[in-house]
Design a protein around this motif. Structure first.
Motif, PDB file in Angstrom:
ATOM      1  N   GLU A  62       0.972  -1.450   0.020  1.00 38.28           N
ATOM      2  CA  GLU A  62      -0.265  -0.083  -0.248  1.00 38.28           C
ATOM      3  C   GLU A  62       0.955   1.273   0.024  1.00 38.28           C
ATOM      4  O   GLU A  62      -0.140   1.965  -0.189  1.00 38.28           O
ATOM      5  CB  GLU A  62      -1.509   0.072   1.281  1.00 38.28           C
ATOM      6  N   ASN A  63       2.132   1.671  -0.073  1.00 36.17           N
ATOM      7  CA  ASN A  63       2.832   2.277   0.322  1.00 36.17           C
ATOM      8  C   ASN A  63       3.641   2.460  -0.968  1.00 36.17           C
ATOM      9  O   ASN A  63       4.380   3.762  -1.577  1.00 36.17           O
ATOM     10  CB  ASN A  63       4.404   1.995   1.036  1.00 36.17           C
ATOM     11  N   LYS A  64       2.927   1.498  -2.319  1.00 39.34           N
ATOM     12  CA  LYS A  64       4.088   1.959  -3.237  1.00 39.34           C
ATOM     13  C   LYS A  64       2.657   2.554  -4.507  1.00 39.34           C
ATOM     14  O   LYS A  64       1.730   2.154  -4.039  1.00 39.34           O
ATOM     15  CB  LYS A  64       5.187   0.573  -4.247  1.00 39.34           C
ATOM     16  N   PRO A  65       3.018   3.475  -5.537  1.00 35.53           N
ATOM     17  CA  PRO A  65       2.083   3.876  -5.993  1.00 35.53           C
ATOM     18  C   PRO A  65       1.261   2.696  -6.632  1.00 35.53           C
ATOM     19  O   PRO A  65       2.226   1.375  -7.423  1.00 35.53           O
ATOM     20  CB  PRO A  65       2.568   4.623  -7.210  1.00 35.53           C
ATOM     21  N   THR A  66       0.468   2.496  -8.209  1.00 36.61           N
ATOM     22  CA  THR A  66      -0.596   1.600  -8.919  1.00 36.61           C
ATOM     23  C   THR A  66      -0.749   2.037 -10.166  1.00 36.61           C
ATOM     24  O   THR A  66      -1.518   3.047  -9.831  1.00 36.61           O
ATOM     25  CB  THR A  66      -1.934   1.289  -7.519  1.00 36.61           C
ATOM     26  N   LEU A  67      -0.593  -0.101 -10.791  1.00 39.40           N
ATOM     27  CA  LEU A  67      -0.606   0.573 -11.742  1.00 39.40           C
ATOM     28  C   LEU A  67      -1.659  -0.231 -13.211  1.00 39.40           C
ATOM     29  O   LEU A  67      -2.188  -1.379 -12.193  1.00 39.40           O
ATOM     30  CB  LEU A  67       0.714   0.599 -13.272  1.00 39.40           C
ATOM     31  N   LEU A  68      -2.491   0.232 -12.962  1.00 45.80           N
ATOM     32  CA  LEU A  68      -3.963  -0.404 -13.671  1.00 45.80           C
ATOM     33  C   LEU A  68      -3.656  -0.871 -15.498  1.00 45.80           C
ATOM     34  O   LEU A  68      -2.952  -0.091 -15.888  1.00 45.80           O
ATOM     35  CB  LEU A  68      -5.533   0.139 -13.657  1.00 45.80           C
ATOM     36  N   LEU A  69      -3.689  -2.014 -14.948  1.00 40.90           N
ATOM     37  CA  LEU A  69      -3.611  -2.792 -15.920  1.00 40.90           C
ATOM     38  C   LEU A  69      -5.589  -3.094 -16.856  1.00 40.90           C
ATOM     39  O   LEU A  69      -5.942  -3.627 -16.087  1.00 40.90           O
ATOM     40  CB  LEU A  69      -3.130  -4.348 -16.749  1.00 40.90           C
ATOM     41  N   ALA A 157      -2.704   4.122 -15.914  1.00 44.49           N
ATOM     42  CA  ALA A 157      -3.246   2.700 -16.291  1.00 44.49           C
ATOM     43  C   ALA A 157      -3.282   2.374 -17.823  1.00 44.49           C
ATOM     44  O   ALA A 157      -2.313   3.504 -18.919  1.00 44.49           O
ATOM     45  CB  ALA A 157      -4.930   3.112 -16.461  1.00 44.49           C
ATOM     46  N   ILE A 158      -2.810   1.297 -18.207  1.00 44.22           N
ATOM     47  CA  ILE A 158      -2.999   0.958 -19.888  1.00 44.22           C
ATOM     48  C   ILE A 158      -3.816   0.812 -19.950  1.00 44.22           C
ATOM     49  O   ILE A 158      -4.835  -0.640 -19.071  1.00 44.22           O
ATOM     50  CB  ILE A 158      -1.645   0.285 -20.116  1.00 44.22           C
TER      51      ILE A 158
END
Length: 356
Positions: A62-69, A157-158
């Protein structure tokens, strides 16, 4: 970790199963089960709401940024021009035929393979969440937009749509307006200076000729088109109301609220938007995802077609195997080589992005 070759073959097999399982918008329950089975076979926990299925990387932090596929598993209905069975997946001349093969099954299975490739990596600088979404083709209420509340804040996001694996760094939004032009009802034999149809003429001309000031570098100008008109039921009665439908393709210089305000300011009529959430999308060319693609020889462009990007508030890149011109066409297909290239490029782009 599975090899890219094995992941590719498994992805193609999944796509064949998806093609042979009807999944019209809001009727995707059976393809959602196929996607659930994909995660189960790869020992990946998943969640499902309605017909949306999603999963997080194994070492989510939860401390990292999140990338959406993201890509979708619903389809439009097959048109009458099909000469093949739209629900029969078969390969001919290195093309995989079937409804949804190009839009957007090839993108979805390529992203699923990419997600599996990175799933067990312990040292990713980003979390990865993948969403196989429903109701994209109908912009439905139970699609990606309904899942976002369950996800952490997204950094980028991609979105998988057929772009020939080129980088769609901007996408036009959509605003559909119902315009009600009033007048005075009367007998056609009498003089009437307040004919609703005549009143609509100047409004139609305004939509045809008005030029919005801001022109996007990637998407060009905002485009407004009157697409439907309804008025009158009898030849001898002047109608009190003339209804117009206006399709507006919005560039990334405006949001839909700003466009609506400008329209209402310039015309004398009742203007009702059908929805406000399908906004334009964009990502800076200097963003790491885009730069990783450019370094691999990919080109950038602006896309006129709508996708699930429209419901995202984060920076998003539209990218996927297949060609947009094949979408919704008769005898839809995708080249097997496009899926192979798509998986390879997705993995390379993300690997390079994560090293930045």
């Amino acid at each position: 970790m599975k090899s890219i070759n094995i992941l590719t073959q498994e992805a193609i097999a999944l796509l064949k199963s998806l093609i042979e399982t009807p999944s019209f918008s809001s009727e995707e329950d059976k393809t959602a089960l196929l996607i659930e089975n994909w995660f189960t076979q790869n020992s990946i926990p998943f969640k499902r709401e309605n017909n949306n299925v999603w999963a997080f990387n194994k070492y989510f932090d939860e401390n990292k940024p999140t990338l959406l596929l993201n890509s979708h598993h619903d389809t439009v209905r097959p048109n009458q021009g099909y000469t093949n069975d739209p629900f029969k997946a078969f390969v001919k001349n290195s093309k995989l035929f079937g409804l949804g093969s190009n839009d957007a099954g090839g993108c979805l299975v390529s992203l699923l393979a990419t997600f599996v490739y990175f799933y067990e990596n312990q040292n990713l600088p980003y979390n990865i969440v993948i969403v196989a979404s429903a109701e994209e083709e109908s912009s439905g209420k139970k699609g990606l937009n309904s899942v976002l509340k369950h996800l952490p804040e997204l950094e980028c996001a991609i979105v998988g749509e057929p772009t020939l694996m080129q980088l769609a760094v901007a996408e036009k939004g959509l605003l559909v307006l119902d315009v009600i032009v009033k007048g005075t009802a009367s007998h056609a034999a009498h003089n009437n200076a307040d004919n609703s149809i005549y009143n609509a003429i100047s409004i139609i001309e305004w939509f045809n000729s008005y030029q919005f000031e801001k022109i996007s570098e990637q998407l060009g100008p905002v485009k407004m088109t009157v697409t439907q008109i309804y008025a009158g039921k009898q030849h001898n009665v002047v109608p009190s109301q003339c209804d117009l439908v206006v399709d507006i393709r919005v560039n990334d210089c405006y949001n839909n609220s700003e466009i609506l305000e400008i329209v209402r300011k310039h015309i004398i009529a009742e203007v009702n938007p059908r929805s406000m959430h399908l906004n334009a999308s964009s990502i800076a060319v200097n963003h790491g995802l885009v730069q990783a693609g450019i370094a691999l020889g990919r080109t950038t462009y602006g896309s006129p077609t709508l996708s699930d990007q429209s419901v995202l508030s984060c920076k998003s890149l539209k990218l996927g195997p297949g060609e947009t011109l094949r979408s919704h066409s008769a005898d839809e297909f995708i080249y097997l080589s496009e899926i192979e290239e798509g998986i390879e490029l997705y993995i390379k782009i993300l690997s390079d992005f994560f090293r930045q």
